[in-house]
Design a protein around this motif. Structure first.
Motif, mmCIF file in Angstrom:
data_model
loop_
_atom_site.group_PDB
_atom_site.id
_atom_site.type_symbol
_atom_site.label_atom_id
_atom_site.label_comp_id
_atom_site.label_asym_id
_atom_site.label_seq_id
_atom_site.Cartn_x
_atom_site.Cartn_y
_atom_site.Cartn_z
ATOM 1 N N ARG A 147 125.734 0.626 -15.009
ATOM 2 C CA ARG A 147 126.822 0.834 -14.256
ATOM 3 C C ARG A 147 126.595 1.370 -12.809
ATOM 4 O O ARG A 147 125.760 2.452 -13.232
ATOM 5 N N VAL A 161 127.774 -2.629 -10.413
ATOM 6 C CA VAL A 161 126.377 -3.277 -11.595
ATOM 7 C C VAL A 161 125.326 -3.275 -11.258
ATOM 8 O O VAL A 161 125.323 -3.814 -10.120
ATOM 9 N N GLU A 200 120.583 -3.713 -16.802
ATOM 10 C CA GLU A 200 121.832 -3.763 -16.235
ATOM 11 C C GLU A 200 122.854 -2.095 -16.334
ATOM 12 O O GLU A 200 122.496 -2.067 -17.908
ATOM 13 N N THR A 220 122.043 -7.233 -7.324
ATOM 14 C CA THR A 220 123.324 -6.969 -7.292
ATOM 15 C C THR A 220 123.949 -8.549 -7.271
ATOM 16 O O THR A 220 122.878 -9.297 -6.563
ATOM 17 N N ASP A 221 125.136 -8.649 -8.447
ATOM 18 C CA ASP A 221 126.652 -9.779 -8.373
ATOM 19 C C ASP A 221 127.129 -9.111 -7.736
ATOM 20 O O ASP A 221 128.280 -7.911 -8.375
ATOM 21 N N ARG A 261 129.779 -10.267 -7.895
ATOM 22 C CA ARG A 261 131.555 -10.380 -8.937
ATOM 23 C C ARG A 261 131.451 -9.586 -9.932
ATOM 24 O O ARG A 261 132.195 -9.172 -10.690
ATOM 25 N N ARG A 262 130.432 -9.122 -9.374
ATOM 26 C CA ARG A 262 130.614 -7.410 -10.331
ATOM 27 C C ARG A 262 130.271 -6.465 -9.808
ATOM 28 O O ARG A 262 129.226 -5.598 -9.758
ATOM 29 N N PRO A 263 131.176 -5.736 -9.077
ATOM 30 C CA PRO A 263 130.802 -4.546 -7.975
ATOM 31 C C PRO A 263 130.730 -3.342 -9.176
ATOM 32 O O PRO A 263 131.315 -3.041 -10.216
#
Length: 100
Positions: free
Chosen positions: A95, A74, A93, A67-68, A70-72
């Motif tokens: 959702r 994803v 990737e 996970t990143d 900064r990109r919840p």
């Protein structure tokens, strides 16, 4: 959540409430798939479930969930999807909603 199968490559999502990991009956001989488990009131991870066909494709494999922050929402993972892969392994990737 540990079983007689091979479990590895774990990552936490939803603030540690959900653990996504790679599982294979025998990592040297069987395709790997992504599974998840939900942390219970006792602090252990339960409700083990295989992730859906967006990730675990028939005739393919998936591993290395990441996970990143900064990109919840994803989920990134490595894998082979016969209908999409360009090489032996690609990065995907999607959702991902951690609600079981």
């Amino acid at each position: 959540m540990n079983t007689a199968q091979d479990e590895f490559d774990a990552t936490f999502v939803d603030g540690g409430r959900v653990l996504i990991y790679t599982r294979a009956p025998d990592v040297d001989n069987d395709p790997a798939e992504l599974w998840f488990a939900v942390r219970g009131a006792d602090g252990g991870y339960h409700q083990l479930r295989r992730l859906d066909a967006r990730i675990n494709a028939a005739g393919g494999w998936a591993m290395g969930p990441a996970t990143d922050p900064r990109r919840p929402g994803v989920l990134l993972f490595s894998g082979k999807r016969p209908e999409l892969s360009r090489g032996r392994s690609d990065i995907y990737e999607i959702r991902f909603d951690a609600q079981p």
